[in-house]
Design a protein around this motif. Structure first.
Motif, PDB file in Angstrom:
ATOM      1  N   VAL A 124       0.815  -1.208   0.000  1.00 41.51           N
ATOM      2  CA  VAL A 124       0.000   0.000   0.000  1.00 41.51           C
ATOM      3  C   VAL A 124       0.854   1.266   0.000  1.00 41.51           C
ATOM      4  N   GLY A 125       2.060   1.201   0.548  1.00 38.97           N
ATOM      5  CA  GLY A 125       2.920   2.380   0.588  1.00 38.97           C
ATOM      6  C   GLY A 125       3.646   2.663  -0.706  1.00 38.97           C
ATOM      7  N   ASP A 126       3.582   1.764  -1.658  1.00 41.14           N
ATOM      8  CA  ASP A 126       4.305   1.945  -2.920  1.00 41.14           C
ATOM      9  C   ASP A 126       3.738   3.142  -3.689  1.00 41.14           C
ATOM     10  N   PRO A 127       4.582   4.085  -4.111  1.00 41.70           N
ATOM     11  CA  PRO A 127       4.083   5.289  -4.799  1.00 41.70           C
ATOM     12  C   PRO A 127       3.314   4.985  -6.078  1.00 41.70           C
ATOM     13  N   GLU A 158     -11.215  -3.494   5.303  1.00 43.98           N
ATOM     14  CA  GLU A 158     -10.338  -4.307   6.156  1.00 43.98           C
ATOM     15  C   GLU A 158      -8.875  -3.917   5.971  1.00 43.98           C
ATOM     16  N   SER A 159      -8.584  -2.647   6.220  1.00 39.40           N
ATOM     17  CA  SER A 159      -7.266  -2.100   5.880  1.00 39.40           C
ATOM     18  C   SER A 159      -6.109  -2.750   6.634  1.00 39.40           C
ATOM     19  N   GLY A 160      -6.378  -3.365   7.778  1.00 37.63           N
ATOM     20  CA  GLY A 160      -5.306  -4.026   8.510  1.00 37.63           C
ATOM     21  C   GLY A 160      -4.994  -5.418   8.015  1.00 37.63           C
ATOM     22  N   ILE A 229       5.051   1.130   8.929  1.00 32.80           N
ATOM     23  CA  ILE A 229       3.999   0.507   8.128  1.00 32.80           C
ATOM     24  C   ILE A 229       2.648   1.128   8.470  1.00 32.80           C
ATOM     25  N   SER A 230       2.406   1.334   9.752  1.00 34.92           N
ATOM     26  CA  SER A 230       1.146   1.932  10.202  1.00 34.92           C
ATOM     27  C   SER A 230       0.965   3.331   9.622  1.00 34.92           C
ATOM     28  N   ASP A 231       2.021   4.126   9.653  1.00 38.55           N
ATOM     29  CA  ASP A 231       1.944   5.476   9.098  1.00 38.55           C
ATOM     30  C   ASP A 231       1.603   5.442   7.612  1.00 38.55           C
ATOM     31  N   LYS A 264      -1.646  -7.270   9.649  1.00 42.44           N
ATOM     32  CA  LYS A 264      -0.994  -5.961   9.505  1.00 42.44           C
ATOM     33  C   LYS A 264      -1.645  -4.952  10.451  1.00 42.44           C
ATOM     34  N   PHE A 265      -1.749  -5.312  11.696  1.00 39.15           N
ATOM     35  CA  PHE A 265      -2.331  -4.451  12.731  1.00 39.15           C
ATOM     36  C   PHE A 265      -1.694  -3.071  12.631  1.00 39.15           C
ATOM     37  N   PHE A 266      -2.513  -2.016  12.409  1.00 37.93           N
ATOM     38  CA  PHE A 266      -1.944  -0.676  12.338  1.00 37.93           C
ATOM     39  C   PHE A 266      -2.671   0.249  13.305  1.00 37.93           C
ATOM     40  N   ASP A 267      -2.101   1.413  13.526  1.00 36.69           N
ATOM     41  CA  ASP A 267      -2.633   2.370  14.493  1.00 36.69           C
ATOM     42  C   ASP A 267      -3.733   3.195  13.838  1.00 36.69           C
TER      43      ASP A 267
END
Length: 670
Positions: A124-127, A158-160, A229-231, A264-267
């Motif tokens: 998901v972080g890939d530009p 289900e983003s996590g 990853i969360s950010d 991928k538990f994120f904040d």
């Protein structure tokens, strides 16, 4: 002062939405779609959720958008009076995008690039991924922004969930993130305890990812990587939300926020406290049972830890079907109303024909014939229509339960997880029919009479200062085992524990003992993890892998472990400023905290829930209306304050009345 009931805000509809998740992209058959909508109308459905997991149904090839087929579906829904939650299906990405931009593929910790054989296999972080995903979000939201059937746009699903990628491009983004946070290699090495085992970083290019094959790195490195990853996940979701707000400023924004997936538990707190997610939501999956309640309790906890402190209605945008025992869906639907839910949207409409969930059963069988679950949702819709003008319920909590994402990650090294302790505290109040809020201490106004800090293993300066000020100004806080062990970097405090707060609690936590080993010296011949302690003269039995060794330094001892070789202080209370700080050197459990909580409820005049027998969930919705739900297998007698009327059955009660097993009752006091 009596109970204050707030009038429902006018910024949202006092509607209880019952509906389904619908997948017209499966065959796009106009005749079938029209028949499905007729069945939805006949069931009294007011909402459908569509579009999720279907990016390539709208953009089948790069840059070619096909909305014409879906325009007809939207128009038919609008004509039928059925509102639409339209998900922006930014995951999974189409195969054509994986083929064109292979950098978006997941790379496992062994360095293998994985073909996207399953959903949610995107970095998901890939530009490049974000460029295409945001273009898709822009096109979809602009096209449907003003459609009369639109109720809300759904932001991802289900983003996590989905695996974390360990590619070289991820490593380079991680290095850039570390540079922004620490500046240079010296500061990073200090934060990561680089002197240990010759792991000092001399140049940021030496930074590697903290997982190599099946070998995990040190806790500090793992914590920073998961924060990174969360950010990335949170920042991407904000970008999608911003597309909606730009193109459809009057649309509601919702998501199925499974941020706590073990993958991928994120904040999620930055989103939850931003106010931009105007309708928090989740999938409500309590299991198939009617007679057991742990699944319902777990699903209700899911609502609380997504809603945080939002006072907007909550939406269960997915709700169980599958092989749920008859009446169990209805039981769960009423339970969700007690926690502010406004929507019961069944997953799924039709038993699926293909793909990963092709054996999952819905409200219609594989040939399109309605089944018993369709009839149960139809009954829920009819009953909710009778009572909807009194809902959604707005929880009125006077107790906050602290959530900490860093403690989820760092606390994974303890036998008792932070989120398990958090849920145990939630259950304490659920069994007492009391409202409670899951909160982020650093973001909360802390307008509560009582705070629980359950296993908050990471304690940073901001959180510690907020807790200190809260107690100093008259608040009461309860902290449980495994708390304030690590500093903000994830290293164990090289100072007196609980870190940054030992003076507030008036104790020194010297360390911990392993119960199983120390039970060799048990005076009561206990074995394994069993312990007994005395709390204010009353014996309490529990089990714990560890207990903490507490040395009082001004605190009063309220409870001692009495089953071992000597008495060990285990519950203490300390006056600090105008307030009180209570420490429990065991993990949060019902038997450990129950008696303590009951005393605090009385001492602090915390509002209690409606009086009801064990096995009955209840909330006073407003001054004249009470919702009950019998979650037991036997009739339960209710003693109302006076004559009342059942709005569900249109029956008058002059005195006591009984609720049958697994049945709801909604009464109006006369």
């Amino acid at each position: 002062m009596g109970i204050i009931f707030m009038a429902a805000p006018t910024l949202y509809s006092q509607t209880l939405y019952v509906g389904t998740n619908y997948h017209p992209h499966d065959d796009k058959d106009p005749e079938k779609i029209a028949n499905d909508i007729r069945l939805m109308e006949a069931a009294g459905f007011k909402v459908v959720r569509m579009g999720h997991l279907a990016w390539d149904s709208y953009e089948p090839t790069e840059g070619h958008f096909d909305f014409a087929w879906f325009d007809r579906v939207m128009d038919l829904m609008g004509k039928a009076g059925i509102k639409v939650i339209l998900d922006i299906a930014v995951r999974p990405a189409p195969i054509w995008l994986h083929h064109k931009q292979p950098s978006i593929d997941i790379t496992d910790a062994g360095g293998n690039r994985l073909y996207p054989n399953h959903r949610y296999m995107e970095d998901v972080g890939d530009p490049q991924y974000q460029r295409y995903a945001l273009r898709y979000a822009d096109s979809l939201t602009r096209h449907y922004a003003n459609h009369p059937a639109l109720l809300a746009f759904g932001i991802d699903n289900e983003s996590g969930d989905g695996p974390i990628s360990y590619s070289e491009t991820v490593r380079q983004r991680f290095i850039a993130w570390l540079k922004r946070k620490y500046g240079g290699a010296d500061s990073l090495s200090k934060a990561w305890a680089g002197q240990r085992w010759s792991r000092k970083i001399g140049d940021l290019e030496e930074v590697g990812l903290p997982v190599s094959g099946n070998i995990n790195g040190a806790p500090e490195r793992m914590l920073d990587f998961r924060r990174f990853i969360s950010d990335e996940v949170s920042q991407f979701l904000f970008k999608v939300i911003d597309k909606v707000n730009t193109n459809a400023p009057h649309a509601l924004v919702n998501t199925n926020a499974w941020y706590y997936s073990p993958m991928k538990f994120f904040d999620y707190t930055s989103i939850a406290y931003s106010g931009k997610m105007t309708r928090e939501g989740c999938g409500f999956y309590p299991g198939n049972s009617l007679t057991t309640n742990y699944g319902v309790m777990d699903a209700l906890f899911g609502i609380a830890r997504i809603q945080f402190e939002s006072t907007n209605p909550f939406w269960c945008t997915e709700f169980t079907t599958m092989t749920a025992v008859p009446n169990s869906i209805r039981k769960s639907a009423y339970a969700s109303l007690l926690y502010g839910n406004q929507m019961v949207c069944g997953w799924t409409w039709q038993s699926m024909h293909g793909g990963e969930e092709q054996y999952l059963e819905g409200m219609l069988d594989w040939d399109g014939a309605p089944n018993r679950k369709y009839e149960e949702y139809k009954k829920i819709a009819a009953e909710f229509k009778k009572i909807e003008k009194y809902f959604p319920y707005i929880p009125r909590a006077e107790v906050g339960l602290a959530f900490s994402f860093p403690s989820v990650i760092a606390g994974g090294y303890f036998p008792e997880q932070h989120q398990t302790q958090l849920q145990s505290c939630f259950d304490l109040f659920a069994y007492r029919n009391m409202d409670v809020r899951v909160i982020d201490i650093a973001r909360s106004a802390l307008n509560y009479k009582l705070l629980f800090l359950p296993g908050l293993s990471v304690m940073d300066e901001v959180t510690a200062a907020r807790v200190r000020d809260y107690v100093k100004e008259g608040g009461t806080v309860v902290m449980t085992g495994n708390s304030a062990v690590d500093d903000k970097t994830g290293k164990v405090f090289a100072s007196t524990h609980p870190g940054l707060l030992n003076d507030v609690f008036g104790i020194r936590v010297a360390g911990y003992e392993e119960t199983d080993a120390l039970n060799e010296l048990s005076r009561q011949r206990l074995t394994g993890k069993k312990l007994e302690f005395m709390f204010k003269g009353h014996p309490v039995s529990t089990e714990s892998a560890r207990f903490e060794v507490i040395e009082p330094r001004g605190a009063e001892v309220l409870g001692d472990i009495t089953s071992l070789d000597r008495d060990y202080p285990i519950v203490t209370a300390n006056r600090y400023g105008k307030g009180k700080a209570i420490y429990v050197g065991l993990p949060a459990k019902g038997e450990v905290l129950g008696a303590l909580l009951d005393g605090l409820i009385d001492e602090l005049s915390i509002r209690k829930g409606p009086v009801a027998p064990a096995g009955v969930m209840a909330r006073q919705i407003d001054k004249d209306h009470v919702l009950y739900l019998n979650v037991s297998g036997e009739p339960k007698e209710i003693k109302p304050a006076g004559p009342c009327r059942s709005i569900l059955s249109d029956k008058d009660y002059q005195g006591d009345f009984a609720i049958p097993p697994y049945e709801p009752e909604f009464i109006e006091l006369k």
